[in-house]
Design a protein around this motif. Sequence first.
Motif, PDB file in Angstrom:
ATOM      1  N   UNK A  12       0.812  -1.206   0.000  1.00 40.61           N
ATOM      2  CA  UNK A  12       0.000   0.000   0.000  1.00 40.61           C
ATOM      3  C   UNK A  12       0.855   1.269   0.000  1.00 40.61           C
ATOM      4  N   UNK A  13       2.037   1.195   0.601  1.00 38.24           N
ATOM      5  CA  UNK A  13       2.920   2.356   0.648  1.00 38.24           C
ATOM      6  C   UNK A  13       3.377   2.750  -0.758  1.00 38.24           C
ATOM      7  N   UNK A  14       3.804   1.757  -1.550  1.00 38.21           N
ATOM      8  CA  UNK A  14       4.263   2.040  -2.916  1.00 38.21           C
ATOM      9  C   UNK A  14       3.109   2.567  -3.762  1.00 38.21           C
ATOM     10  N   UNK A  15       1.925   1.992  -3.615  1.00 39.67           N
ATOM     11  CA  UNK A  15       0.763   2.472  -4.370  1.00 39.67           C
ATOM     12  C   UNK A  15       0.429   3.910  -4.009  1.00 39.67           C
ATOM     13  N   UNK A  16       0.514   4.226  -2.733  1.00 39.93           N
ATOM     14  CA  UNK A  16       0.228   5.583  -2.271  1.00 39.93           C
ATOM     15  C   UNK A  16       1.255   6.570  -2.828  1.00 39.93           C
ATOM     16  N   UNK A  17       2.536   6.185  -2.820  1.00 37.78           N
ATOM     17  CA  UNK A  17       3.583   7.041  -3.379  1.00 37.78           C
ATOM     18  C   UNK A  17       3.356   7.265  -4.869  1.00 37.78           C
ATOM     19  N   UNK A  18       2.953   6.213  -5.566  1.00 35.92           N
ATOM     20  CA  UNK A  18       2.680   6.345  -7.002  1.00 35.92           C
ATOM     21  C   UNK A  18       1.542   7.313  -7.286  1.00 35.92           C
ATOM     22  N   UNK A  19       0.487   7.260  -6.476  1.00 35.67           N
ATOM     23  CA  UNK A  19      -0.647   8.174  -6.652  1.00 35.67           C
ATOM     24  C   UNK A  19      -0.222   9.621  -6.417  1.00 35.67           C
ATOM     25  N   UNK A  20       0.570   9.853  -5.370  1.00 38.62           N
ATOM     26  CA  UNK A  20       0.994  11.224  -5.049  1.00 38.62           C
ATOM     27  C   UNK A  20       1.876  11.782  -6.170  1.00 38.62           C
ATOM     28  N   UNK A  21       2.842  10.974  -6.638  1.00 39.31           N
ATOM     29  CA  UNK A  21       3.743  11.436  -7.699  1.00 39.31           C
ATOM     30  C   UNK A  21       2.965  11.711  -8.987  1.00 39.31           C
ATOM     31  N   UNK A  22       2.027  10.829  -9.346  1.00 38.03           N
ATOM     32  CA  UNK A  22       1.234  11.006 -10.570  1.00 38.03           C
ATOM     33  C   UNK A  22       0.423  12.289 -10.509  1.00 38.03           C
ATOM     34  N   UNK A  23      -0.210  12.561  -9.365  1.00 39.11           N
ATOM     35  CA  UNK A  23      -1.019  13.769  -9.227  1.00 39.11           C
ATOM     36  C   UNK A  23      -0.163  15.022  -9.311  1.00 39.11           C
ATOM     37  N   UNK A  24       1.042  14.983  -8.731  1.00 40.86           N
ATOM     38  CA  UNK A  24       1.916  16.159  -8.771  1.00 40.86           C
ATOM     39  C   UNK A  24       2.431  16.407 -10.191  1.00 40.86           C
ATOM     40  N   UNK A  25       2.754  15.346 -10.903  1.00 41.10           N
ATOM     41  CA  UNK A  25       3.220  15.498 -12.291  1.00 41.10           C
ATOM     42  C   UNK A  25       2.105  16.080 -13.153  1.00 41.10           C
ATOM     43  N   UNK A  26       0.886  15.585 -12.999  1.00 41.73           N
ATOM     44  CA  UNK A  26      -0.239  16.098 -13.777  1.00 41.73           C
ATOM     45  C   UNK A  26      -0.537  17.556 -13.442  1.00 41.73           C
ATOM     46  N   UNK A  27      -0.418  17.913 -12.167  1.00 47.28           N
ATOM     47  CA  UNK A  27      -0.620  19.297 -11.761  1.00 47.28           C
ATOM     48  C   UNK A  27       0.442  20.207 -12.377  1.00 47.28           C
ATOM     49  N   UNK A  28       1.696  19.733 -12.381  1.00 44.52           N
ATOM     50  CA  UNK A  28       2.802  20.499 -12.974  1.00 44.52           C
ATOM     51  C   UNK A  28       2.560  20.709 -14.475  1.00 44.52           C
ATOM     52  N   UNK A  29       2.137  19.666 -15.184  1.00 42.36           N
ATOM     53  CA  UNK A  29       1.884  19.774 -16.618  1.00 42.36           C
ATOM     54  C   UNK A  29       0.716  20.718 -16.902  1.00 42.36           C
ATOM     55  N   UNK A  30      -0.322  20.671 -16.059  1.00 48.82           N
ATOM     56  CA  UNK A  30      -1.457  21.569 -16.231  1.00 48.82           C
ATOM     57  C   UNK A  30      -1.067  23.022 -16.077  1.00 48.82           C
ATOM     58  N   UNK A  31      -0.198  23.329 -15.101  1.00 47.45           N
ATOM     59  CA  UNK A  31       0.270  24.700 -14.904  1.00 47.45           C
ATOM     60  C   UNK A  31       1.105  25.173 -16.084  1.00 47.45           C
ATOM     61  N   UNK A  32       1.997  24.297 -16.568  1.00 44.33           N
ATOM     62  CA  UNK A  32       2.839  24.666 -17.713  1.00 44.33           C
ATOM     63  C   UNK A  32       1.999  24.868 -18.984  1.00 44.33           C
ATOM     64  N   UNK A  33       0.939  24.077 -19.131  1.00 41.71           N
ATOM     65  CA  UNK A  33       0.080  24.225 -20.312  1.00 41.71           C
ATOM     66  C   UNK A  33      -0.614  25.577 -20.325  1.00 41.71           C
ATOM     67  N   UNK A  34      -0.890  26.147 -19.154  1.00 42.78           N
ATOM     68  CA  UNK A  34      -1.549  27.452 -19.078  1.00 42.78           C
ATOM     69  C   UNK A  34      -0.556  28.602 -19.197  1.00 42.78           C
ATOM     70  N   UNK A  35       0.598  28.490 -18.531  1.00 38.26           N
ATOM     71  CA  UNK A  35       1.565  29.598 -18.499  1.00 38.26           C
ATOM     72  C   UNK A  35       2.463  29.618 -19.736  1.00 38.26           C
TER      73      UNK A  35
END
Length: 422
Positions: A12-35
């Motif tokens: 469960x720890x690895x799955x949780x880390x994967x979810x957090x990293x995926x969400x942060x990467x998607x958030x970063x890409x969304x910000x770059x797509x706007x700016x």
Amino acid sequence: LNISRETLQDSQLIQRLGEIISKRVLKFLGERAKTEPEKYAKWYAKLGGYLKEGVCGDTSYLYKDAVTPLLRFETSAPLVESTDGTLDKEGKPKKYHRQSSLDEYIERMPEGQQDIYYLVASNGRKQAESSPYLEALKARGYEVLYLYAHVDEFVMQHISKYKGKDLVSVEVADLDAEEEKEEDEDEEEDEEEFEEDEEQDEDKQIENMKKKMAEREEKAKAKYKASKAKAKGGEKEGVEGGGSDAPGLNEDEMEALCMWFAEEALPGRVTGVKGSTRLVGSPALLTGHEPEAMRRYRMMMSMMSDDETVNKMDQLQSAATLELNPKHSIVRAIAAARGSKDEKRRKVAKLVAEQVFDNARIAAGALEDPREMVGRINQIMELALPAEEEEAAEAPKAPKAPKAPKEPKEPKAPKAPKAVKK
């Protein structure tokens, strides 16, 4: 080693880390797509396929809503000027076809458009622009997403709906049903507003009525402009695509022609033939045929299946309806030639009808082997270009040139009288 690796991945720890990293990467890409949209577009051109894979392969549906706004597609919108300082050969800002997100597409949607439309064109923009399925949408001023990659159609099927808008292929779009749906919604709104007005005093009722009249007037003006643009586009495309200003076939003539197509020209090759109301510059199009993704799936299955399964799949392939443009010059010419007393003209009408059908299959991407058309095209060219002997026989003989009148002879000088001998 393999067992310990699987155990680590299932924790469960690895799955949780994967979810957090995926969400942060998607958030970063969304910000770059706007700016930085142009930089993001360059990045997307190289690695955007992984985002599409994420939409199709996300079985948990945790990231689909976050990945979908990051997708980019070319559209039927006109060229835009570059803002990063890139110049063309003439020293002017370079123009290019902008990659658009679904959010930007929805912002540009005109009033009355209910769905998001897309067109699969695996051979690029030129193929998309020449598609007959685009004509009705262009006439209404609707923008269309162009899908060039094979995986794009699977992506659209997985997204299915975005912000309340259905994603619809232009090949199956029913614009008449959309207009009826819009009218029904307007009627429902009027009924609801009428019930609310009954509970208000007279002044408010009058004020609401004025607002409604103004809104309806604006809608009527917008529809008039759209119909005027459609008519202009139709005239322009009709001249380029073989159309004519002449009136089209009437209802009885069209019904007889459709029956002739289905029973004599194309027996067993189509499920039905009918007149089309959405074609402008093309003579015909195919509807109800299998989409491109299904065709690729069928090809793979045919290599792995037995003959009986392959035959069933081929039957599904031929289950399509042909729509004819009653105003197109080719359709009107077929209607005139099919009932001719001249056997040659009747033969040409049937050959051209078969070619119109195959042209519609090509436009739909449903013709797998175009070599079957070669013999028919040669026949049409032979009939269109008569042989030299026939041309010489049909050519009227030139009248003989009249003989030039003979010039009058000059009168001979009188002979001198002979001298009389003494």
